[in-house]
Design a protein around this motif. Structure first.
Motif, PDB file in Angstrom:
ATOM      1  N   ASP A 141       0.818  -1.205   0.000  1.00 47.23           N
ATOM      2  CA  ASP A 141       0.000   0.000   0.000  1.00 47.23           C
ATOM      3  C   ASP A 141       0.852   1.256   0.000  1.00 47.23           C
ATOM      4  OD1 ASP A 141       0.529  -1.259   2.598  1.00 47.23           O
ATOM      5  OD2 ASP A 141      -0.316   0.560   3.463  1.00 47.23           O
ATOM      6  N   ARG A 142       2.129   1.140   0.412  1.00 46.50           N
ATOM      7  CA  ARG A 142       3.026   2.302   0.424  1.00 46.50           C
ATOM      8  C   ARG A 142       3.967   2.308  -0.771  1.00 46.50           C
ATOM      9  NH1 ARG A 142       6.522   2.166   5.195  1.00 46.50           N
ATOM     10  NH2 ARG A 142       7.279   4.106   4.301  1.00 46.50           N
ATOM     11  N   PHE A 143       4.533   1.163  -1.092  1.00 47.57           N
ATOM     12  CA  PHE A 143       5.601   1.131  -2.097  1.00 47.57           C
ATOM     13  C   PHE A 143       5.133   0.723  -3.489  1.00 47.57           C
ATOM     14  CE2 PHE A 143       8.422   0.201   1.702  1.00 47.57           C
ATOM     15  CZ  PHE A 143       8.906   1.480   1.744  1.00 47.57           C
ATOM     16  N   GLY A 144       4.014   0.026  -3.590  1.00 50.71           N
ATOM     17  CA  GLY A 144       3.623  -0.511  -4.875  1.00 50.71           C
ATOM     18  C   GLY A 144       4.282  -1.863  -5.111  1.00 50.71           C
ATOM     19  N   GLU A 145       4.356  -2.269  -6.364  1.00 51.69           N
ATOM     20  CA  GLU A 145       4.860  -3.600  -6.666  1.00 51.69           C
ATOM     21  C   GLU A 145       6.362  -3.727  -6.416  1.00 51.69           C
ATOM     22  OE1 GLU A 145       3.319  -6.367  -7.295  1.00 51.69           O
ATOM     23  OE2 GLU A 145       1.398  -5.368  -7.091  1.00 51.69           O
ATOM     24  N   ILE A 146       6.802  -4.961  -6.315  1.00 47.74           N
ATOM     25  CA  ILE A 146       8.170  -5.269  -5.916  1.00 47.74           C
ATOM     26  C   ILE A 146       9.194  -4.697  -6.898  1.00 47.74           C
ATOM     27  CG2 ILE A 146       8.057  -7.524  -7.057  1.00 47.74           C
ATOM     28  CD1 ILE A 146       9.795  -8.632  -4.798  1.00 47.74           C
ATOM     29  N   ASP A 147       8.863  -4.671  -8.186  1.00 43.06           N
ATOM     30  CA  ASP A 147       9.810  -4.129  -9.166  1.00 43.06           C
ATOM     31  C   ASP A 147      10.010  -2.628  -8.976  1.00 43.06           C
ATOM     32  OD1 ASP A 147      10.434  -6.517 -10.543  1.00 43.06           O
ATOM     33  OD2 ASP A 147       8.512  -6.428 -11.569  1.00 43.06           O
ATOM     34  N   HIS A 148       8.975  -1.954  -8.500  1.00 44.27           N
ATOM     35  CA  HIS A 148       9.117  -0.524  -8.200  1.00 44.27           C
ATOM     36  C   HIS A 148      10.092  -0.318  -7.046  1.00 44.27           C
ATOM     37  CE1 HIS A 148       8.255   3.664  -7.531  1.00 44.27           C
ATOM     38  NE2 HIS A 148       7.797   3.427  -6.314  1.00 44.27           N
ATOM     39  N   THR A 149       9.998  -1.188  -6.036  1.00 43.42           N
ATOM     40  CA  THR A 149      10.934  -1.103  -4.913  1.00 43.42           C
ATOM     41  C   THR A 149      12.366  -1.330  -5.387  1.00 43.42           C
ATOM     42  OG1 THR A 149       9.209  -1.962  -3.445  1.00 43.42           O
ATOM     43  CG2 THR A 149      11.463  -1.980  -2.601  1.00 43.42           C
ATOM     44  N   ALA A 150      12.558  -2.290  -6.289  1.00 40.79           N
ATOM     45  CA  ALA A 150      13.895  -2.530  -6.849  1.00 40.79           C
ATOM     46  C   ALA A 150      14.394  -1.303  -7.602  1.00 40.79           C
ATOM     47  CB  ALA A 150      13.856  -3.748  -7.773  1.00 40.79           C
ATOM     48  N   ASP A 151      13.490  -0.618  -8.305  1.00 39.41           N
ATOM     49  CA  ASP A 151      13.879   0.602  -9.021  1.00 39.41           C
ATOM     50  C   ASP A 151      14.333   1.691  -8.048  1.00 39.41           C
ATOM     51  OD1 ASP A 151      13.299  -0.554 -11.452  1.00 39.41           O
ATOM     52  OD2 ASP A 151      11.299   0.335 -11.606  1.00 39.41           O
ATOM     53  N   SER A 323       1.079 -11.550  17.236  1.00 37.65           N
ATOM     54  CA  SER A 323       0.394 -10.269  17.406  1.00 37.65           C
ATOM     55  C   SER A 323       0.491  -9.472  16.107  1.00 37.65           C
ATOM     56  CB  SER A 323       1.023  -9.490  18.569  1.00 37.65           C
ATOM     57  OG  SER A 323       0.284  -8.341  18.855  1.00 37.65           O
ATOM     58  N   ILE A 324      -0.659  -9.238  15.473  1.00 40.74           N
ATOM     59  CA  ILE A 324      -0.697  -8.616  14.152  1.00 40.74           C
ATOM     60  C   ILE A 324      -1.475  -7.308  14.203  1.00 40.74           C
ATOM     61  CG2 ILE A 324      -1.343  -8.891  11.731  1.00 40.74           C
ATOM     62  CD1 ILE A 324       0.773 -10.897  12.609  1.00 40.74           C
ATOM     63  N   ASN A 325      -0.798  -6.201  13.904  1.00 39.55           N
ATOM     64  CA  ASN A 325      -1.435  -4.899  13.724  1.00 39.55           C
ATOM     65  C   ASN A 325      -1.401  -4.500  12.261  1.00 39.55           C
ATOM     66  OD1 ASN A 325      -2.074  -4.524  16.400  1.00 39.55           O
ATOM     67  ND2 ASN A 325      -0.430  -3.061  16.822  1.00 39.55           N
ATOM     68  N   ASP A 326      -2.279  -3.578  11.890  1.00 34.36           N
ATOM     69  CA  ASP A 326      -2.261  -3.062  10.509  1.00 34.36           C
ATOM     70  C   ASP A 326      -2.243  -1.542  10.508  1.00 34.36           C
ATOM     71  OD1 ASP A 326      -4.835  -2.518  11.329  1.00 34.36           O
ATOM     72  OD2 ASP A 326      -5.819  -3.354   9.552  1.00 34.36           O
ATOM     73  N   ASN A 327      -1.498  -0.961  11.448  1.00 31.95           N
ATOM     74  CA  ASN A 327      -1.294   0.482  11.443  1.00 31.95           C
ATOM     75  C   ASN A 327      -0.421   0.876  10.255  1.00 31.95           C
ATOM     76  OD1 ASN A 327      -2.727   1.058  13.925  1.00 31.95           O
ATOM     77  ND2 ASN A 327      -1.019   0.073  14.996  1.00 31.95           N
ATOM     78  N   TYR A 328      -0.294   2.173  10.019  1.00 30.28           N
ATOM     79  CA  TYR A 328       0.469   2.648   8.861  1.00 30.28           C
ATOM     80  C   TYR A 328       1.878   2.068   8.823  1.00 30.28           C
ATOM     81  CZ  TYR A 328       2.977   5.780   5.718  1.00 30.28           C
ATOM     82  OH  TYR A 328       3.756   6.270   4.711  1.00 30.28           O
ATOM     83  N   ALA A 329       2.559   2.048   9.978  1.00 27.20           N
ATOM     84  CA  ALA A 329       3.943   1.570  10.014  1.00 27.20           C
ATOM     85  C   ALA A 329       4.053   0.066   9.795  1.00 27.20           C
ATOM     86  CB  ALA A 329       4.588   1.942  11.350  1.00 27.20           C
ATOM     87  N   MET A 334      -2.775  -6.853   4.924  1.00 24.61           N
ATOM     88  CA  MET A 334      -2.296  -8.044   5.626  1.00 24.61           C
ATOM     89  C   MET A 334      -2.520  -9.334   4.829  1.00 24.61           C
ATOM     90  SD  MET A 334      -0.789  -7.465   8.486  1.00 24.61           S
ATOM     91  CE  MET A 334      -0.085  -5.837   8.261  1.00 24.61           C
ATOM     92  N   SER A 335      -2.869  -9.188   3.545  1.00 22.95           N
ATOM     93  CA  SER A 335      -3.111 -10.387   2.738  1.00 22.95           C
ATOM     94  C   SER A 335      -1.862 -11.253   2.613  1.00 22.95           C
ATOM     95  CB  SER A 335      -3.612  -9.986   1.347  1.00 22.95           C
ATOM     96  OG  SER A 335      -2.635  -9.235   0.647  1.00 22.95           O
ATOM     97  N   TRP A 336      -0.697 -10.669   2.872  1.00 16.89           N
ATOM     98  CA  TRP A 336       0.548 -11.444   2.769  1.00 16.89           C
ATOM     99  C   TRP A 336       0.596 -12.602   3.760  1.00 16.89           C
ATOM    100  CZ3 TRP A 336       3.478 -11.671   7.174  1.00 16.89           C
ATOM    101  CH2 TRP A 336       3.353 -10.635   8.104  1.00 16.89           C
ATOM    102  N   LEU A 337      -0.200 -12.567   4.807  1.00 12.68           N
ATOM    103  CA  LEU A 337      -0.212 -13.676   5.759  1.00 12.68           C
ATOM    104  C   LEU A 337      -0.588 -15.000   5.093  1.00 12.68           C
ATOM    105  CD1 LEU A 337      -1.956 -11.926   8.793  1.00 12.68           C
ATOM    106  CD2 LEU A 337       0.434 -12.698   8.694  1.00 12.68           C
ATOM    107  N   TRP A 338      -1.323 -14.908   3.989  1.00 10.74           N
ATOM    108  CA  TRP A 338      -1.739 -16.134   3.296  1.00 10.74           C
ATOM    109  C   TRP A 338      -0.615 -16.756   2.473  1.00 10.74           C
ATOM    110  CZ3 TRP A 338      -6.279 -18.475   4.366  1.00 10.74           C
ATOM    111  CH2 TRP A 338      -7.170 -17.746   5.159  1.00 10.74           C
ATOM    112  N   ASN A 339       0.512 -16.076   2.360  1.00 10.75           N
ATOM    113  CA  ASN A 339       1.675 -16.649   1.674  1.00 10.75           C
ATOM    114  C   ASN A 339       2.704 -17.232   2.637  1.00 10.75           C
ATOM    115  OD1 ASN A 339       1.049 -14.022  -0.434  1.00 10.75           O
ATOM    116  ND2 ASN A 339       1.138 -16.086  -1.254  1.00 10.75           N
ATOM    117  N   VAL A 340       2.347 -17.299   3.918  1.00 14.17           N
ATOM    118  CA  VAL A 340       3.224 -17.894   4.930  1.00 14.17           C
ATOM    119  C   VAL A 340       2.678 -19.265   5.292  1.00 14.17           C
ATOM    120  CG1 VAL A 340       4.231 -17.612   7.228  1.00 14.17           C
ATOM    121  CG2 VAL A 340       3.719 -15.592   5.836  1.00 14.17           C
ATOM    122  N   ASP A 341       3.558 -20.249   5.377  1.00  4.27           N
ATOM    123  CA  ASP A 341       3.179 -21.603   5.778  1.00  4.27           C
ATOM    124  C   ASP A 341       3.362 -21.735   7.289  1.00  4.27           C
ATOM    125  OD1 ASP A 341       2.807 -24.281   6.232  1.00  4.27           O
ATOM    126  OD2 ASP A 341       4.337 -24.964   4.820  1.00  4.27           O
TER     127      ASP A 341
END
Length: 417
Positions: A141-151, A323-329, A334-341
């Protein structure tokens, strides 16, 4: 040298902010508005220049290791120790360290910077060295897609004047080209399987990619329990470590690569000896004792970091709290939790935080039993600490900070914020 008026105004603002229980935002904001040259004036004349450390995972721990290794080599190091990795956090740290004339007593600056804010920072002053750790999906939500972060990190690299140190195992970073000299750190092929890239987490059937053949001045070749083996400039060194977690051992390799680049004549045996005594940064495998029982606090903020944390620590006889928060920082998404085993967890005793019920649902889908869901972190921690066994807490950033403050009621907690 910064303007005297800016320093005085900034120090007063910092003092007022602390009296009101605030942090670095107010003084940093004020200085940004009134003196655009404050950072460059303070850092521009350091003998060994400015180092920027950035990437998705491991910035705080790696910065801590680099700073302590350089200090043990006799350098006076300025850093943003609290882990406030925005430009305003750097300004706040400077206000704490410069005298009223704007003079900074340091040989080198080593700064942890958020990927986006690193790009803002280099508009003010060009780094002498930079260390690029990795690129993972984190706070989309802050950085955009991963390739943008690499840029963003590529822009940091192109502005660096001396040397860029890059994780050769991250394919997006390994592609970076820059006029500066490039040095790589990496993993042996045997360890690569323990450090999945973001794409491999998304696709469980994706074939593992063996370590890049780019030459590296530091390679982590083996790690078991608290023992690590590094190859540094083609020579092998073994050491025990106080750092917790396999991911922090790789952070140590990154730190060694950077330090040996900055100080090529440093005694490697001395560096390895110094490394053996360094502990994890706050909340990154930090250890406490509460009522005679050990408690470990682990920051988790994206799928790769959470997966590595789970794989680094055997569940054993430990009671577990998530303990999971979804504050700005923390990042709102939090959808990434579904990619953790989570299936390696035998039992979770408590889920807490703003997104406690989302975490509980995620555990249900991995058929992991949990005892209690309590969104209120204070109540959750109180109940969790009643358990008479070793404990481990996995927490997102703001949850981790709240837990550290609450733990101060029960045990000694180093003040960092």
């Amino acid at each position: 040298m910064a303007k005297v008026s800016s320093v005085v105004i900034g120090k007063v603002a910092r003092h007022i902010a602390r009296l009101r229980g605030g942090g670095s935002a107010l003084p940093g904001l004020i200085i940004e508005k009134i003196d655009h040259n404050f950072v460059s004036d303070c850092l521009g004349g350091l003998p060994h220049g400015v180092v920027v450390i950035s990437g998705t995972n491991g910035k705080t721990t790696t910065t801590k290791i680099v700073v302590e290794l350089l200090e043990k080599q006799g350098l006076k190091v300025f850093t943003n120790r609290t882990g406030s990795n925005f430009v305003r956090g750097v300004i706040a740290a400077l206000l704490e360290n410069v005298n009223l004339h704007g003079q900074l007593d340091a040989d080198i600056a080593v700064l942890e910077l958020d990927e986006a804010h690193a790009v803002r920072f280099i508009e003010t002053i060009t780094p002498t060295y930079c260390l690029l750790l990795n690129v993972m999906r984190d706070q989309l939500d802050r950085f955009g897609e991963i390739d943008h972060t690499a840029d963003l990190l590529a822009k940091l690299a192109t502005k660096t004047t001396n040397t860029v140190v890059i994780n050769r195992e991250d394919r997006r970073l390994a592609k970076i080209k820059t006029p500066a000299k490039i040095t790589y750190f990496g993993l042996s092929d045997e360890l690569k399987v323990h450090f999945p890239e973001d794409d491999e987490l998304l696709d469980k059937n994706r074939k593992k990619v063996l370590a890049s053949k780019l030459p590296a001045n530091v390679v982590l070749t083996n790690t078991t329990n608290q023992m690590a083996v590094f190859t540094i400039n083609e020579k092998t060194y073994s050491t025990t470590l106080d750092l917790k977690g396999v991911y922090n051992v790789f952070n140590a390799a990154a730190a060694l690569s950077l330090v040996t680049t900055i100080l090529p004549d440093a005694n490697t045996i001395s560096l390895i000896s110094d490394l053996s005594t360094i502990k994890s940064a706050f909340g990154r495998g930090e250890s406490f004792t509460v009522s005679g029982q050990p408690l470990e606090l682990l920051l988790v903020k994206n799928p790769s970091g959470f997966q590595l944390a789970l794989e680094s620590f055997s569940s054993g006889d430990y009671a577990n709290m998530i303990s999971i928060n979804d504050n700005y920082a923390d990042g709102r998404d939090m959808s990434w939790l579904w990619n953790v085993d989570f299936s390696s967890l035998q039992q979770v005793n408590m889920v807490s935080g703003i997104r406690a019920y989302d975490m509980a649902l995620r555990l249900k889908y991995d058929v992991v039993d949990f005892t209690t869901s309590q969104p209120d972190i204070s109540k959750a921690l109180h109940d969790f600490l009643q358990l008479k066994q070793p404990k481990r807490i996995f927490a997102t950033y703001t949850a981790m900070l709240e837990i550290r403050k609450l733990l101060a009621k029960y045990t000694d907690v180093e003040r960092v914020l």
